[in-house]
Design a protein around this motif. Structure first.
Motif, mmCIF file in Angstrom:
data_model
loop_
_atom_site.group_PDB
_atom_site.id
_atom_site.type_symbol
_atom_site.label_atom_id
_atom_site.label_comp_id
_atom_site.label_asym_id
_atom_site.label_seq_id
_atom_site.Cartn_x
_atom_site.Cartn_y
_atom_site.Cartn_z
ATOM 1 N N THR A 358 52.045 62.893 11.771
ATOM 2 C CA THR A 358 53.023 63.678 12.522
ATOM 3 C C THR A 358 52.489 65.053 12.878
ATOM 4 O O THR A 358 52.882 65.627 13.887
ATOM 5 C CB THR A 358 54.309 63.862 11.718
ATOM 6 O OG1 THR A 358 53.968 64.412 10.429
ATOM 7 C CG2 THR A 358 55.020 62.554 11.523
ATOM 8 N N THR A 359 51.607 65.568 12.071
ATOM 9 C CA THR A 359 51.071 66.892 12.373
ATOM 10 C C THR A 359 49.796 67.132 11.572
ATOM 11 O O THR A 359 49.590 66.495 10.528
ATOM 12 C CB THR A 359 52.110 67.995 12.069
ATOM 13 O OG1 THR A 359 51.528 69.269 12.354
ATOM 14 C CG2 THR A 359 52.523 67.962 10.609
ATOM 15 N N LEU A 360 48.958 68.000 12.084
ATOM 16 C CA LEU A 360 47.715 68.310 11.378
ATOM 17 C C LEU A 360 47.206 69.657 11.852
ATOM 18 O O LEU A 360 47.561 70.131 12.933
ATOM 19 C CB LEU A 360 46.649 67.230 11.639
ATOM 20 C CG LEU A 360 46.169 67.020 13.073
ATOM 21 C CD1 LEU A 360 44.981 67.912 13.399
ATOM 22 C CD2 LEU A 360 45.776 65.559 13.274
ATOM 23 N N ASP A 361 46.419 70.281 11.037
ATOM 24 C CA ASP A 361 45.738 71.510 11.439
ATOM 25 C C ASP A 361 44.612 71.766 10.446
ATOM 26 O O ASP A 361 44.650 71.282 9.307
ATOM 27 C CB ASP A 361 46.702 72.701 11.442
ATOM 28 C CG ASP A 361 46.107 73.891 12.200
ATOM 29 O OD1 ASP A 361 45.072 73.704 12.877
ATOM 30 O OD2 ASP A 361 46.684 74.991 12.113
ATOM 31 N N TYR A 366 34.600 72.035 9.715
ATOM 32 C CA TYR A 366 34.038 71.742 8.391
ATOM 33 C C TYR A 366 34.708 72.580 7.300
ATOM 34 O O TYR A 366 34.099 72.899 6.291
ATOM 35 C CB TYR A 366 32.513 71.946 8.385
ATOM 36 C CG TYR A 366 31.810 71.017 9.342
ATOM 37 C CD1 TYR A 366 31.539 69.702 8.976
ATOM 38 C CD2 TYR A 366 31.450 71.442 10.608
ATOM 39 C CE1 TYR A 366 30.921 68.837 9.856
ATOM 40 C CE2 TYR A 366 30.831 70.583 11.498
ATOM 41 C CZ TYR A 366 30.559 69.284 11.121
ATOM 42 O OH TYR A 366 29.954 68.430 11.989
ATOM 43 N N GLY A 367 35.961 72.976 7.554
ATOM 44 C CA GLY A 367 36.707 73.753 6.571
ATOM 45 C C GLY A 367 37.730 72.875 5.867
ATOM 46 O O GLY A 367 37.397 71.811 5.359
ATOM 47 N N THR A 368 38.968 73.339 5.880
ATOM 48 C CA THR A 368 40.033 72.617 5.192
ATOM 49 C C THR A 368 41.018 72.060 6.214
ATOM 50 O O THR A 368 41.426 72.765 7.127
ATOM 51 C CB THR A 368 40.785 73.565 4.236
ATOM 52 O OG1 THR A 368 39.820 74.337 3.536
ATOM 53 C CG2 THR A 368 41.619 72.781 3.255
ATOM 54 N N LEU A 369 41.379 70.805 6.030
ATOM 55 C CA LEU A 369 42.324 70.150 6.931
ATOM 56 C C LEU A 369 43.587 69.828 6.158
ATOM 57 O O LEU A 369 43.525 69.393 5.003
ATOM 58 C CB LEU A 369 41.708 68.855 7.482
ATOM 59 C CG LEU A 369 42.631 67.894 8.230
ATOM 60 C CD1 LEU A 369 42.972 68.432 9.603
ATOM 61 C CD2 LEU A 369 42.002 66.517 8.351
ATOM 62 N N VAL A 370 44.730 70.055 6.810
ATOM 63 C CA VAL A 370 46.002 69.645 6.218
ATOM 64 C C VAL A 370 46.664 68.693 7.197
ATOM 65 O O VAL A 370 46.704 68.962 8.402
ATOM 66 C CB VAL A 370 46.922 70.858 5.951
ATOM 67 C CG1 VAL A 370 48.226 70.390 5.330
ATOM 68 C CG2 VAL A 370 46.232 71.869 5.059
ATOM 69 N N SER A 371 47.117 67.562 6.725
ATOM 70 C CA SER A 371 47.745 66.595 7.613
ATOM 71 C C SER A 371 49.003 66.040 6.956
ATOM 72 O O SER A 371 49.094 65.952 5.736
ATOM 73 C CB SER A 371 46.767 65.457 7.919
ATOM 74 O OG SER A 371 46.450 64.768 6.725
ATOM 75 N N ALA A 372 49.952 65.683 7.804
ATOM 76 C CA ALA A 372 51.193 65.102 7.295
ATOM 77 C C ALA A 372 51.517 63.858 8.105
ATOM 78 O O ALA A 372 51.138 63.744 9.271
ATOM 79 C CB ALA A 372 52.330 66.109 7.425
ATOM 80 N N SER A 373 52.202 62.937 7.470
ATOM 81 C CA SER A 373 52.567 61.713 8.183
ATOM 82 C C SER A 373 54.055 61.433 8.002
ATOM 83 O O SER A 373 54.736 62.078 7.198
ATOM 84 C CB SER A 373 51.719 60.539 7.690
ATOM 85 O OG SER A 373 51.989 60.304 6.319
ATOM 86 N N GLN A 374 54.515 60.468 8.766
ATOM 87 C CA GLN A 374 55.938 60.146 8.756
ATOM 88 C C GLN A 374 56.379 59.695 7.356
ATOM 89 O O GLN A 374 55.623 59.024 6.643
ATOM 90 C CB GLN A 374 56.216 59.010 9.746
ATOM 91 C CG GLN A 374 56.263 59.480 11.180
ATOM 92 C CD GLN A 374 56.480 58.329 12.134
ATOM 93 O OE1 GLN A 374 56.768 57.216 11.719
ATOM 94 N NE2 GLN A 374 56.333 58.587 13.418
ATOM 95 N N GLU A 375 57.589 60.053 7.042
ATOM 96 C CA GLU A 375 58.202 59.622 5.782
ATOM 97 C C GLU A 375 57.360 60.006 4.565
ATOM 98 O O GLU A 375 57.354 59.316 3.557
ATOM 99 C CB GLU A 375 58.421 58.093 5.779
ATOM 100 C CG GLU A 375 59.376 57.634 6.868
ATOM 101 C CD GLU A 375 59.051 56.217 7.309
ATOM 102 O OE1 GLU A 375 58.588 55.440 6.460
ATOM 103 O OE2 GLU A 375 59.243 55.912 8.497
#
Lengths: 709, 154
Positions: A358-361, A366-375
């Motif tokens: 659903t979203t990511l940044d 090559y740093g830090t990634l944060v991602s989210a998904s549905q439910e």
């Protein structure tokens, strides 16, 4: 005498320049012999071979040189020397092969006088070697059909002679008709030189005057041809001539056809060159834009580094770093290995998510990634260098709809209406994610969900923040206030703006955690700033919750779209939001008023970004629109086959997720559309974010792909 | 391909001044239009080479060289005309080399064969004259020297 000089051994001859000058040498020598003082010297020279050794003779000759050389010779020698070609040495060597013919020619030329050596001659001589070395291919095309001589014979003026001759043969003596006068007067010209006309025919070379018997005037009107007899011989000759002329015509035709063909080829070649040059021009334009961006980035960095050197202590303390990567377009710092990656290929896949992203940044390449998904209430944190999952952000109740990462600071907005601020440095997997905590977390939401719906909960963050502190150490702050899912957020420095499905925008101060301002989109819809322009989607007022069916993705699936605010971004006091009513609104954050509404989308706006000149917005209506920030008009509309769900752009390109498996890249300089597919998603791309040449996408196949651009 | 080349005798038949002028005008007209067809250029070349005036011949050969450079498919033919041009200018050495190259490619070419003969004949004639002059001058020189030496001894 003179040729005695030429009879010298080859060594001495070679010392002097080339053959073309030889006659002049002799001329000069003979003329100089008249002067007595010089005569002695010359004599000495001539005697030299007999009395001296060879080396001496050359010395004497070189002594003599200034005496024999006339200014003209020196000039011509200079011009030869100034010719840059090495061919000077070529002919000279070949010339040294002395034979009697060249020997004899020199005095011949001298004697005849008319044969003068000009610079033209020299040029011809010099070119000879080069031409002889050129390859001589088999003649082909018209060269094999029509020889040059044939063409010559067909096109020279005398080829027309027989025609004129025949015409004159057929001339019939008639009483003066004054035809020329008729013709002239028909063209509106006056003629007063009647008497010349008679002579003009007679002056032609090949006139054949045929006397025909005067048959008197008793004969009535008869055709002109009947009055003349030419004879069989003449007629046969004429037939032959005509055949020849026809052949000439044939030759000329094939020559012209060939010429046309050649020109067509040339035009083709030139067109190709032109197209290539235009492409080069575009490439240069792109390069310039890239350099502009880089310069801007470098300048910003100078400012930042100066600022941080002034107050190093505060900079370290400060949670939020001054330069924001959302605005920063300068060069990212990439490992040198990145250059080795083939462009346009997904070189890394992260797949521990189980539902569509659903979203990511990410903080930086090559740093830090944060991602989210549905439910999934727990966004995952990744180390992009290794591709490992570092940990999870636990705290939200319900799915996370939006997030932004700057350096080690991460803000997430969830379906629970809360915004959480995380310190990514404190995230680690070690504290485990056992069931106990899951239960613990699910306990909290029930409270929050029930109370959160009502606006009774003021933005008293302190308590809940403290409350949360011990639950998850990485959550630094909790911002409460929205009554429904936070669907878009954007922060820079200490200022945060969020948009939520409760149809409001809120501005927060991150240092205090207080909501500074609330902007009501519903109020803005009912009170349009720019006159009576009707909004196509405004009519369907959105009571309660906002929910729209998305147009089918490329794989045919549909989704319920509930994010009322698709995107927000601000710069200074200017805020831009894109919302479910299809409008792009520009707000003034000092007054909290929408001062301009950009209408054009016929579906909810799902994403937007703006820079100094343009706003780019993507919508479920399957278009992406580029708006002119100053004029407020549509600058460009790019149509896609499916709904646009995410976009990001810079001065050179627009990267978009448009409901297809491939990532769409629109080159703004060449207006070319390309698609990234290699090793890509197996289901439509949903979200994306890039920096420099580093792109991360999240798809409906629950995978994260990392691309090199 | 049947070789359609003129014999050397043809090169001696000069065009009239008017004809040459027409060819030159045509060439200059096309030059002004920035596109000179090979045929037009050659027409002028051939007209110039046929001319008895040496300046014309030089110009003709120069243009022939241009064609030779620009039109690879016409090179075979141009070899012959270049040889002929050089022959008319009296540059037997160059003529021999161009003609030799052509004969290498087309050993049966009648025109080239006859031109080769003419070239060697011309070269030989030059050679005889040269020898005669050299001989004559040498003789005169010896007599003069002998006279001088004799006078010096006296």
């Amino acid at each position: 005498m003179a040729s005695d000089l030429r009879g010298q051994p080859a060594t001495s001859r070679r010392q002097k320049s080339k053959n073309p000058m030889d006659p002049v040498v002799t001329e000069a020598a003979s003329s100089s012999s008249s002067a007595f003082s010089k005569l002695e010297l010359v004599q000495k020279a001539f005697m030299a071979p007999f009395t001296h050794k060879k080396t001496d003779s050359t010395r004497i000759l070189s002594d003599l040189a200034p005496v024999i050389m006339t200014p003209r010779m020196i000039n011509s020698a200079a011009t030869v020397a100034s010719k840059p070609q090495a061919s000077i040495t070529g002919p000279t060597i070949s010339r040294s092969r002395m034979d009697f013919s060249s020997l004899g020619r020199a005095p011949l030329r001298l004697g005849l006088g008319s044969k003068r050596i000009t610079s033209g001659d020299l040029q011809i001589f010099e070119a000879t070697e080069e031409l002889l070395e050129a390859e001589v291919p088999e003649p082909e095309g018209v060269a094999s059909n029509v020889s040059l001589l044939r063409g010559f014979n067909a096109t020279i003026p005398s080829a027309e002679q027989s025609k004129t001759r025949r015409r004159q043969m057929r001339n019939v003596d008639t009483p003066r008709l004054g035809l020329k006068k008729l013709g002239m007067s028909a063209r509106g010209l006056l003629t007063d030189e009647d008497d010349h006309e008679g002579q003009s025919v007679a002056s032609e070379d090949d006139v054949v005057v045929v006397k025909h018997a005067q048959s008197g005037k008793k004969k009535s009107r008869e055709s002109l041809s009947a009055t003349k007899k030419l004879g069989k011989e003449e007629l046969v000759r004429q037939t032959e001539e005509i055949m020849l002329d026809k052949e000439n015509i044939h030759v000329k035709r094939s020559l012209i056809n060939n010429e046309i063909k050649e020109i067509t080829h040339k035009i083709q070649a030139l067109d190709d060159i032109r197209a290539k040059l235009e492409q080069d021009l575009l490439k240069l334009q792109e390069e310039e834009l890239e350099l502009d961006d880089e310069l801007e980035g470098v300048k910003e960095r100078i400012k930042y580094e100066q600022a941080s050197s002034h107050q190093p202590a505060s900079a370290v303390k400060n949670l939020h770093l001054p330069p924001s990567s959302r605005r920063r377009k300068g060069p990212a710092f990439l490992p040198s290995e990145h250059d080795e990656l083939p462009p346009g290929v997904a070189f890394m896949t992260l797949d521990s998510h189980t539902t569509p992203i659903t979203t990511l940044d990410f903080s930086e390449p090559y740093g830090t990634l944060v991602s989210a998904s549905q439910e999934d209430a727990q966004p995952r944190v990744w180390d992009l260098l290794t591709g490992d999952e570092i940990g999870r952000l636990r705290g939200h109740i319900g799915a996370v709809h939006c997030l932004q990462v700057e350096d080690h600071v991460c803000l997430t907005g969830g379906a629970d209406g809360n915004v959480r601020l995380w310190d990514l440095r404190r995230v680690n997997d070690s504290d485990g994610w056992g069931e106990g905590e899951m239960v613990n977390l699910s306990d909290v939401p029930e409270e929050d969900e029930e109370g959160g719906e009502l606006v009774e909960h003021p933005s008293s963050i302190r308590n809940s923040a403290d409350e949360n502190e011990h639950k998850d150490s990485s959550c630094a702050r909790l911002l409460e206030g929205h009554t429904q899912a936070v669907t878009a957020l954007y922060f820079e420095d200490e200022c945060l703006v969020t948009g939520a499905s409760d149809k409001t925008l809120r501005q927060w101060d991150l240092t205090t955690g207080q909501c500074v301002m609330t902007m009501d989109i519903l109020w803005a819809i009912s009170h349009p700033a720019n006159g009576s322009i009707s909004n196509p989607l405004a009519s369907q007022s959105f009571p309660g919750s906002f929910s729209v069916q998305t147009p089918p993705y490329a794989d045919g699936t549909r989704e319920v779209y509930e994010d009322f605010v698709g995107g927000v971004q601000f710069w200074g006091y200017g805020l831009v939001s894109g919302s479910g009513d299809g409008a792009v609104r520009m707000w003034d954050m000092r007054t909290g008023q929408a001062h301009r509404t950009l209408l054009g989308h016929t579906g909810p706006v799902t994403c937007l970004q703006f820079d100094e000149i343009h706003i780019a917005s993507g919508s479920l209506d399957k278009t992406m629109k580029i708006w002119d920030l100053r004029m407020g008009g549509i600058f460009e509309t790019i149509h896609y086959d499916h709904a646009v769900t995410a976009l990001q752009f810079d001065s050179r390109k627009i990267v978009a997720a448009a409901g297809e498996n491939g990532v769409k890249i629109y080159n703004r300089t060449s207006t070319q559309q390309s698609t990234l597919l290699t090793n890509g998603h197996t289901k439509p791309v949903e979200r994306l974010r890039y920096m420099d040449r580093y792109l991360v996408t999240g798809g409906r196949d629950a995978k994260l792909k990392i691309w090199s651009l | 391909m049947p070789t359609e080349l003129p014999y050397a005798a043809d090169a001696e038949m000069s065009l009239t001044y008017d004809e040459l002028e027409v060819l030159r005008l045509q060439y200059q007209k096309e030059l002004a239009q920035d596109h000179v067809t090979t045929q037009t250029k050659f027409n002028l070349c051939w007209g110039l080479v046929k001319s008895p005036i040496r300046e014309h011949q030089v110009e003709g050969v120069k243009l022939l060289q241009e064609i030779y450079r620009a039109e690879p498919t016409r090179r075979r033919e141009c070899l012959y005309y270049l040889a002929l041009g050089h022959f008319k200018m009296g540059n037997f050495e160059e003529a021999r080399r161009f003609n030799g190259l052509l004969l290498e490619k087309e050993p049966t070419n009648l025109q080239a064969q006859s031109l080769a003969q003419l070239i060697s004949k011309g070269a030989a004639r030059d050679g005889y004259i040269g020898m005669a002059i050299v001989g004559g001058v040498a003789a005169v020189g010896t007599i003069l020297l002998a006279g001088l030496i004799r006078r010096a001894r006296k």
